[in-house]
Write a protein that holds these residues in place. Sequence first.
Motif, PDB file in Angstrom:
ATOM      1  N   HIS A 269       7.164 -11.585  -6.349  1.00 26.53           N
ATOM      2  CA  HIS A 269       6.983 -10.760  -7.303  1.00 26.53           C
ATOM      3  C   HIS A 269       6.147  -9.820  -7.318  1.00 26.53           C
ATOM      4  O   HIS A 269       6.213  -8.793  -8.060  1.00 26.53           O
ATOM      5  N   VAL A 270       5.331  -9.687  -6.406  1.00 21.92           N
ATOM      6  CA  VAL A 270       4.117  -8.764  -6.128  1.00 21.92           C
ATOM      7  C   VAL A 270       4.785  -7.507  -5.729  1.00 21.92           C
ATOM      8  O   VAL A 270       4.383  -6.323  -6.019  1.00 21.92           O
ATOM      9  N   ASP A 271       6.138  -7.628  -4.978  1.00 24.75           N
ATOM     10  CA  ASP A 271       6.646  -6.527  -4.588  1.00 24.75           C
ATOM     11  C   ASP A 271       7.011  -5.389  -5.873  1.00 24.75           C
ATOM     12  O   ASP A 271       7.310  -4.234  -5.580  1.00 24.75           O
ATOM     13  N   ASP A 272       7.358  -5.995  -6.768  1.00 25.70           N
ATOM     14  CA  ASP A 272       7.634  -5.207  -8.334  1.00 25.70           C
ATOM     15  C   ASP A 272       6.460  -4.496  -8.547  1.00 25.70           C
ATOM     16  O   ASP A 272       6.657  -3.551  -9.276  1.00 25.70           O
ATOM     17  N   ILE A 273       5.320  -4.855  -8.227  1.00 27.19           N
ATOM     18  CA  ILE A 273       4.123  -3.988  -8.454  1.00 27.19           C
ATOM     19  C   ILE A 273       3.880  -2.779  -7.809  1.00 27.19           C
ATOM     20  O   ILE A 273       3.304  -1.654  -8.391  1.00 27.19           O
ATOM     21  N   ILE A 274       4.268  -2.610  -6.646  1.00 31.17           N
ATOM     22  CA  ILE A 274       4.229  -1.377  -5.932  1.00 31.17           C
ATOM     23  C   ILE A 274       4.783  -0.242  -6.260  1.00 31.17           C
ATOM     24  O   ILE A 274       3.938   0.811  -6.351  1.00 31.17           O
ATOM     25  N   PRO A 275       5.963  -0.229  -6.909  1.00 33.02           N
ATOM     26  CA  PRO A 275       6.486   1.265  -7.523  1.00 33.02           C
ATOM     27  C   PRO A 275       5.697   1.550  -8.635  1.00 33.02           C
ATOM     28  O   PRO A 275       5.471   2.798  -8.855  1.00 33.02           O
ATOM     29  N   LEU A 276       4.896   0.744  -9.282  1.00 30.76           N
ATOM     30  CA  LEU A 276       3.855   1.316 -10.486  1.00 30.76           C
ATOM     31  C   LEU A 276       2.915   1.911  -9.886  1.00 30.76           C
ATOM     32  O   LEU A 276       2.265   2.886 -10.431  1.00 30.76           O
ATOM     33  N   MET A 277       2.378   1.310  -8.697  1.00 30.65           N
ATOM     34  CA  MET A 277       1.068   2.073  -7.877  1.00 30.65           C
ATOM     35  C   MET A 277       1.724   3.594  -7.273  1.00 30.65           C
ATOM     36  O   MET A 277       1.005   4.372  -7.644  1.00 30.65           O
ATOM     37  N   ALA A 278       2.790   3.289  -6.723  1.00 28.98           N
ATOM     38  CA  ALA A 278       3.316   4.803  -6.122  1.00 28.98           C
ATOM     39  C   ALA A 278       3.643   5.789  -7.228  1.00 28.98           C
ATOM     40  O   ALA A 278       3.329   6.938  -6.800  1.00 28.98           O
ATOM     41  N   ALA A 279       4.095   5.214  -8.644  1.00 24.85           N
ATOM     42  CA  ALA A 279       4.259   6.062  -9.621  1.00 24.85           C
ATOM     43  C   ALA A 279       3.027   6.690 -10.386  1.00 24.85           C
ATOM     44  O   ALA A 279       3.026   7.247 -11.241  1.00 24.85           O
ATOM     45  N   GLY A 280       1.846   6.237  -9.792  1.00 22.90           N
ATOM     46  CA  GLY A 280       0.508   6.443 -10.479  1.00 22.90           C
ATOM     47  C   GLY A 280       0.061   5.728 -11.763  1.00 22.90           C
ATOM     48  O   GLY A 280      -0.747   6.223 -12.525  1.00 22.90           O
ATOM     49  N   LYS A 281       0.805   4.753 -12.141  1.00 22.19           N
ATOM     50  CA  LYS A 281       0.626   4.021 -13.499  1.00 22.19           C
ATOM     51  C   LYS A 281      -0.562   3.186 -13.106  1.00 22.19           C
ATOM     52  O   LYS A 281      -1.154   2.917 -14.210  1.00 22.19           O
ATOM     53  N   ILE A 282      -0.698   2.455 -12.206  1.00 18.90           N
ATOM     54  CA  ILE A 282      -1.804   1.586 -11.983  1.00 18.90           C
ATOM     55  C   ILE A 282      -2.509   1.955 -10.549  1.00 18.90           C
ATOM     56  O   ILE A 282      -1.808   2.366  -9.915  1.00 18.90           O
ATOM     57  N   ARG A 318       3.502  -0.185   1.943  1.00 21.61           N
ATOM     58  CA  ARG A 318       2.858   1.250   2.606  1.00 21.61           C
ATOM     59  C   ARG A 318       3.982   2.125   2.778  1.00 21.61           C
ATOM     60  O   ARG A 318       3.720   3.325   2.562  1.00 21.61           O
ATOM     61  N   GLU A 319       5.254   1.598   2.944  1.00 20.49           N
ATOM     62  CA  GLU A 319       6.106   2.555   2.871  1.00 20.49           C
ATOM     63  C   GLU A 319       6.757   3.195   1.630  1.00 20.49           C
ATOM     64  O   GLU A 319       6.559   4.336   1.503  1.00 20.49           O
ATOM     65  N   ILE A 320       6.418   2.459   0.597  1.00 20.65           N
ATOM     66  CA  ILE A 320       6.780   2.640  -0.901  1.00 20.65           C
ATOM     67  C   ILE A 320       5.567   3.440  -1.260  1.00 20.65           C
ATOM     68  O   ILE A 320       5.651   4.379  -2.187  1.00 20.65           O
ATOM     69  N   CYS A 321       4.218   2.797  -0.848  1.00 23.12           N
ATOM     70  CA  CYS A 321       3.276   3.491  -1.601  1.00 23.12           C
ATOM     71  C   CYS A 321       2.166   3.799  -0.502  1.00 23.12           C
ATOM     72  O   CYS A 321       1.267   2.856  -0.104  1.00 23.12           O
ATOM     73  N   PRO A 322       2.113   5.004   0.208  1.00 27.79           N
ATOM     74  CA  PRO A 322       1.341   5.074   1.460  1.00 27.79           C
ATOM     75  C   PRO A 322      -0.038   5.284   1.127  1.00 27.79           C
ATOM     76  O   PRO A 322      -0.792   4.955   2.255  1.00 27.79           O
ATOM     77  N   GLN A 323      -0.742   5.425  -0.107  1.00 30.10           N
ATOM     78  CA  GLN A 323      -2.031   5.433  -0.299  1.00 30.10           C
ATOM     79  C   GLN A 323      -2.411   3.865  -0.980  1.00 30.10           C
ATOM     80  O   GLN A 323      -3.642   4.103  -1.164  1.00 30.10           O
ATOM     81  N   LEU A 324      -1.792   2.953  -0.748  1.00 31.26           N
ATOM     82  CA  LEU A 324      -2.021   1.834  -1.079  1.00 31.26           C
ATOM     83  C   LEU A 324      -3.417   1.404  -0.166  1.00 31.26           C
ATOM     84  O   LEU A 324      -3.377   1.371   1.078  1.00 31.26           O
ATOM     85  N   VAL A 325      -4.397   0.694  -0.990  1.00 32.78           N
ATOM     86  CA  VAL A 325      -5.377   0.054  -0.334  1.00 32.78           C
ATOM     87  C   VAL A 325      -5.537  -1.298  -0.625  1.00 32.78           C
ATOM     88  O   VAL A 325      -5.186  -1.796  -1.724  1.00 32.78           O
ATOM     89  N   ILE A 326      -5.711  -2.106   0.424  1.00 31.48           N
ATOM     90  CA  ILE A 326      -5.648  -3.681   0.463  1.00 31.48           C
ATOM     91  C   ILE A 326      -7.010  -4.142   0.825  1.00 31.48           C
ATOM     92  O   ILE A 326      -7.662  -3.591   2.035  1.00 31.48           O
ATOM     93  N   ARG A 327      -7.731  -5.006  -0.006  1.00 29.50           N
ATOM     94  CA  ARG A 327      -8.820  -5.786   0.257  1.00 29.50           C
ATOM     95  C   ARG A 327      -8.539  -6.930   0.272  1.00 29.50           C
ATOM     96  O   ARG A 327      -7.746  -7.701  -0.375  1.00 29.50           O
TER      97      ARG A 327
END
Length: 469
Positions: A269-282, A318-327
Amino acid sequence: MTVHTYTPNQTTTLDTAQKTLAQQEASNHAVSGNRIGFVSLGCPKNLVDSERILTQLRTEGYDIVSQYQNADLVIVNTCGFIDSAVQESLDAIGEALNENGKVIVTGCLGAREDEIREVHPNVLGITGPHAYENVLEHVHQFVPRPAHNPYTSLVPDHGVKLTPKHYAYLKISEGCNHRCTFCIIPSMRGQLVSRPVGEIIGEAERLKNAGVKELLVISQDTSAYGVDTKHSLGFSNGTPVRQNLTALSEHLSQLGIWIRLHYVYPYPHVDDIIPLMAAGKILPYLDIPFQHASPRVLKMMKRPGQAERTLERIKQWREICPQLVIRSTFIVGFPGETEEDFQILLDWLQEAQLDRVGCFKYSPVEGATANELAEQVPESIKQERYERFMALQQSISTAKLQRRIGTQMQVLIDDVDQEGAIGRSYADAPEIDGVVYLNGETGVKAGDLVNVIIEHADEYDLWGSLIAD
């Protein structure tokens, strides 16, 4: 700063706590007989426990002081995750006893009372982690509750915070349902218990109203939020909100401040968080403790997730949210780890191209089942693998940060001195990641959000200049 050696469970917040409490002390008029000293050690989750205890103490009229000699009693909130943290906690207890003599111990190490009593038999009382009421009971026993006027001894509605005013940790649950063989946190903090969603959102709103610009969402297993309640409906200001991480993140995004997620296991279900990041919400930032990549080692660790599938998901994220940073954090030298296992880890790291990575050598933890595994790895091999791992990650980090040069980034200012300002971008969590230096820039203040053009980079940090409005 030693970003490359950081692991979340080893962070020491003593300096931050003492600095903050010193500022509070300067504005207080302490009355003899009700002054409490406080030492906070451990991870951000422990820091939140400290904040809750301090809030209750202040609510009851106690004064918080920053020096042992000025205190009528000292509370030490301990960490007990690994041997070095245990020793640090025992040393802090000993220092408090030597300097003051009246000490109460709480926190993760408090769950091992016999171990504390063996070294420090004179402590007044011991409680385990998040045992707020028990801590207060001990305080009342040795430093009676003062008579105070609630109209002149006000506590902010967001409570006492040990972080700078512009960011705060938001704990959403206690405990953990996993049984990782290298970890004893569940035995200390118990099973997962999620906070009511309305309570979380209410705290977040109060923090925003108090000037907080960034909320760092934490727990032992953030993506498991609501599992224990079967994701039932909760309510915030009369609005129904499902108790799961996606719904909570969506609601927190409405505050209009930075929302950063920590300690996220890679459940589906973490997949569901990525669109929120792509939309600039978090913030497009995920802190995921992968720990290893060899299927054999992960099985011995009893870690969830499949390394190969995780690589596929990282690519999709990263395809959904190219600016994603992962630590992430990793362990090398786990019992039974072979050179082949370690090479699998290096190959995985090369392919994953993670942005921020911490690594630590396996260290036995008293009570952890991994201690019983055969084929303990010699210390010299642990060190050699650690150095190879960090050399690879350093090259990855350097290349990624070089690509930031010439780009514009929003930066949250953390500190300003005579040499300039220091801040962080969305890619950097406080105290564990890199920073952005604005040399010579003294016209901003902590908590400001500014736009910056990046001009230089090294292995972990960036340098830039303000963009004129």
